[in-house]
Design an enzyme around this catalytic site. Structure first.
Site, mmCIF file in Angstrom:
data_model
loop_
_atom_site.group_PDB
_atom_site.id
_atom_site.type_symbol
_atom_site.label_atom_id
_atom_site.label_comp_id
_atom_site.label_asym_id
_atom_site.label_seq_id
_atom_site.Cartn_x
_atom_site.Cartn_y
_atom_site.Cartn_z
ATOM 1 N N GLY A 109 0.815 -1.198 0.000
ATOM 2 C CA GLY A 109 0.000 0.000 0.000
ATOM 3 C C GLY A 109 0.854 1.255 0.000
ATOM 4 N N GLY A 113 1.577 5.390 1.053
ATOM 5 C CA GLY A 113 1.588 6.060 2.345
ATOM 6 C C GLY A 113 2.823 5.735 3.156
ATOM 7 N N HIS A 156 0.581 1.116 9.680
ATOM 8 C CA HIS A 156 -0.711 1.545 9.141
ATOM 9 C C HIS A 156 -1.543 2.235 10.218
ATOM 10 C CE1 HIS A 156 0.572 -1.942 6.693
ATOM 11 N NE2 HIS A 156 0.209 -1.144 5.700
ATOM 12 N N ASP A 216 10.475 32.359 15.864
ATOM 13 C CA ASP A 216 10.556 30.897 15.854
ATOM 14 C C ASP A 216 10.209 30.274 17.192
ATOM 15 O OD1 ASP A 216 12.749 31.829 17.159
ATOM 16 O OD2 ASP A 216 14.238 30.939 15.827
ATOM 17 N N GLY A 217 9.769 31.076 18.153
ATOM 18 C CA GLY A 217 9.239 30.538 19.401
ATOM 19 C C GLY A 217 10.264 30.040 20.395
ATOM 20 N N ASP A 218 11.526 30.500 20.273
ATOM 21 C CA ASP A 218 12.542 29.976 21.187
ATOM 22 C C ASP A 218 13.280 31.052 21.968
ATOM 23 O OD1 ASP A 218 14.103 31.144 19.244
ATOM 24 O OD2 ASP A 218 15.466 29.446 19.020
ATOM 25 N N PRO A 238 9.905 40.208 21.749
ATOM 26 C CA PRO A 238 10.249 39.319 22.869
ATOM 27 C C PRO A 238 11.617 39.614 23.470
ATOM 28 C CG PRO A 238 10.301 38.131 20.785
ATOM 29 C CD PRO A 238 9.671 39.446 20.497
ATOM 30 N N GLY A 239 12.590 40.000 22.639
ATOM 31 C CA GLY A 239 13.904 40.340 23.165
ATOM 32 C C GLY A 239 13.853 41.529 24.098
#
Length: 602
Positions: A80, A82, A245, A428-430, A583-584
């Site tokens: 299959g 996938g 699967h 980038d959320g860090d 944020p900084g």
């Protein structure tokens, strides 16, 4: 993935924003029913050596047009779709002569398999490598029978190496997983070497008997056209031993460090009671594949590879080869599997190292380190900063200075969640995670008494190196520039006020940003300027820093109305930036307030 809000404090009453999205709901496709055909068309369009078989009905068979069926055994596999790059991605000289693809998670038809056999099989015959799933066994098996009736020489080999299924086995048996890719490679190399069908089968069958695989998933996969996975795991759960699967695994357990997970997987593969893969310490050798089941990152795969190497070094067993990557996937499943192949002959390694034209198999496959450890090359450390000419602080001021460093470190760690949430909207959320790494590094050198607080200049040089190395990236080097400049100015016996202002100038000069560019400078410069101005007017440093922190906070607030000219925020639409401060700059406010509090306490 969560409806829960951040527990961290917020700046200016700004509420964290989280959006709950059904995982897997969005895919870059046209129509769900056309994904396999369009995928295969795109695949062959990128490689002139590949072609799609054409019949009265869609066959979904990819063949190697360079394959010489008059001189070689044809190795054919499939299943299959996938599971990309399996199986069409392994069509090419030195591996598969053809791959037969079904619809997503659906076995290909008998007609498609038979068409593939007829297209690539010559007088030397065909080896059908079948993954052990009921549909595949039935359809490939019947196609093999029909081919034999037509006069083709065909042998079948079933790959069943899933170690998550303990004995005694039921009728279905063990599933075929990533070990099947190693079987296909060894069989394809043997066929290209000119071996007979019986010899190719023998080498492939030996591989099946000595390979084992087990997987782990954090999230199940989502089929094209479906809004969400058929089942979900809680945020703290993982599933061990599931199939490719999305079918349920051996057990659901709590998430734990990946080193522990890898130990459990390998313990299961090598369990003596199952005897799936039996190893003799100091004698046997292995090949390892760390396989991405869909959406695991290379970072996670390489960490698991490291853990596997460490596991085998303790047995000890030599790891001849190890590879991490996507070899057989389960759509977008967030998880991975580990495959262990016991190397029984040198010929087995030669087959794995043999050239192949298919892009999906690692080639050339470099050898792992002989001692199953990562290599380290030592470099000379830089000479420490010498500040003998610096005036030393009296004991009470040294304690105050050290207290400020401690308070700053704690603040850097405490604001992690708040800054990550803000940065997640515009970057980038860090940001918070980066600052927290610096805070932990500072706490470490304070705890180890590496700082002589009487030498403020020298201490700041050590702090600069520690947090710069720990934080990395743009934020790390900006903080490092600020502290190194302070170190240099104080070493020249410049006043604290002048040194702080010079440090701000250094950050602006090297970073290229200025006041009003929506950066940390929009809090730092006004905060430092106000503080040093108040000190010049006769205020104590405690009073000045407290008021300077308020000015810094006003500066951070003002960034919401600024157009970003530097950093990742410069790529973000202005309407998004208006919703949150930089944020900084918020991080600078948190440090200002922490140091002001420490000064006032003392």
């Amino acid at each position: 993935r969560s409806n829960k809000q951040s527990s961290g404090s917020t700046l200016l009453g700004l509420a964290p924003r989280f959006v709950s999205v059904a995982m897997g709901a969005k895919k870059l496709i046209n129509k769900p029913h056309a994904v396999v055909t369009e995928m295969l068309q795109g695949l062959v369009a990128q490689n002139s050596a590949l072609a799609l078989l054409e019949g009265n009905s869609p066959l979904k068979v990819v063949v190697d047009t360079t394959f010489n069926k008059e001189e070689q055994v044809a190795v054919v596999s499939g299943g299959g779709s996938g599971h990309e790059p399996a199986f069409a991605g392994y069509v090419g000289a030195g591996m598969l002569a053809a791959a037969v693809c079904g619809e997503v998670f659906t076995s290909p038809t008998v007609h498609a398999v038979l068409s593939a056999i007829r297209a690539v099989t010559g007088p030397k015959g065909c080896l059908l490598i079948i993954m052990n799933y009921t549909g595949d066994r039935l359809n490939f098996g019947l196609a093999a029978e029909k081919a034999r009736v037509l006069g083709y020489k065909v042998q079948t080999l079933v790959v069943d190496e899933d170690c998550a299924i303990p004995p005694p086995l039921g009728i279905a048996g063990r599933r075929g997983l990533c070990g099947g890719i190693l079987v296909q490679k060894i069989a394809g190399a043997a066929a290209q070497a000119g071996l007979s069908l019986e010899e190719v089968y023998a080498e492939a069958e030996e591989t099946v008997r000595n390979v084992g695989t087990m997987g782990v998933a954090l999230e199940a996969c989502c089929l094209p056209g479906h809004a969400a996975p058929a089942r979900t795991l809680d945020s703290h759960e993982i599933e061990m031993g599931l199939g490719i699967h999305g079918e349920p695994g051996r057990l659901v357990q709590q998430l734990e460090p990946v080193d522990e997970i890898v130990i459990k997987i390998l313990d299961t593969i090598l369990a003596k009671d199952s005897e799936y893969v039996s190893l003799v310490p100091k004698v046997d050798k292995v090949v390892i594949m760390v396989n991405n089941l869909g959406s695991s990152t290379l970072m996670e795969l390489n960490i698991c590879a490291r853990a596997a190497m460490q596991y085998f070094s303790k047995i000890p067993v030599t790891v001849c080869k190890i590879a991490s990557g996507t070899f057989i996937s389960s759509l977008d499943m967030n998880g991975l599997s580990i495959t262990v192949l016991k190397v029984t002959t040198d010929r087995m390694l030669e087959r794995l190292e043999a050239p192949t034209a298919c892009a999906a198999f690692p080639h050339p496959w470099p050898k792992s380190t002989a001692d199953a450890h990562y290599r380290v090359k030592k470099v000379l450390d830089e000479a420490p900063v010498v500040t003998e000419h610096t005036a030393l602080l009296p004991a009470d001021q040294a304690d105050l200075f050290k207290g400020c460093l401690l308070s700053g470190a704690q603040a850097m760690i405490a604001c992690k969640d708040e800054l990550d949430e803000i940065d997640g909207r515009v970057g980038d959320g860090d940001c918070g995670s980066t600052l927290a790494r610096g805070g932990r590094a500072l706490l470490s050198i304070l705890a180890d008494n590496k700082i002589d607080a009487r030498d403020a200049a020298g201490s700041l040089g050590l702090v600069a190196d520690a947090i710069g190395e720990a934080m990395g990236g743009t934020s790390g080097v900006l903080y490092q520039i600020f502290l190194v400049s302070l170190n240099s100015s104080l070493g020249d016996r410049v006043s604290w006020s002048e040194a702080l202002n010079k440090a701000c100038e250094a950050v602006s000069f090297y970073g290229g940003a200025k006041l009003g560019n929506r950066t940390l400078l929009d809090a730092l410069i006004p905060g430092i300027s106000k503080t040093t101005e108040l000190v010049a007017e006769g205020k104590t440093w405690a009073e000045a820093m407290k008021l300077g922190a308020l000015v810094a906070e006003d500066g951070a607030r003002s960034t919401m109305d600024m157009e970003a000219c530097a950093g990742r925020s410069s790529y973000v639409p202005q309407q998004v930036l208006k919703a949150v401060p930089d944020p900084g700059a918020v991080g600078v406010v948190r440090l200002f307030k922490a140091i002001a509090q420490a000064l006032n306490v003392h």
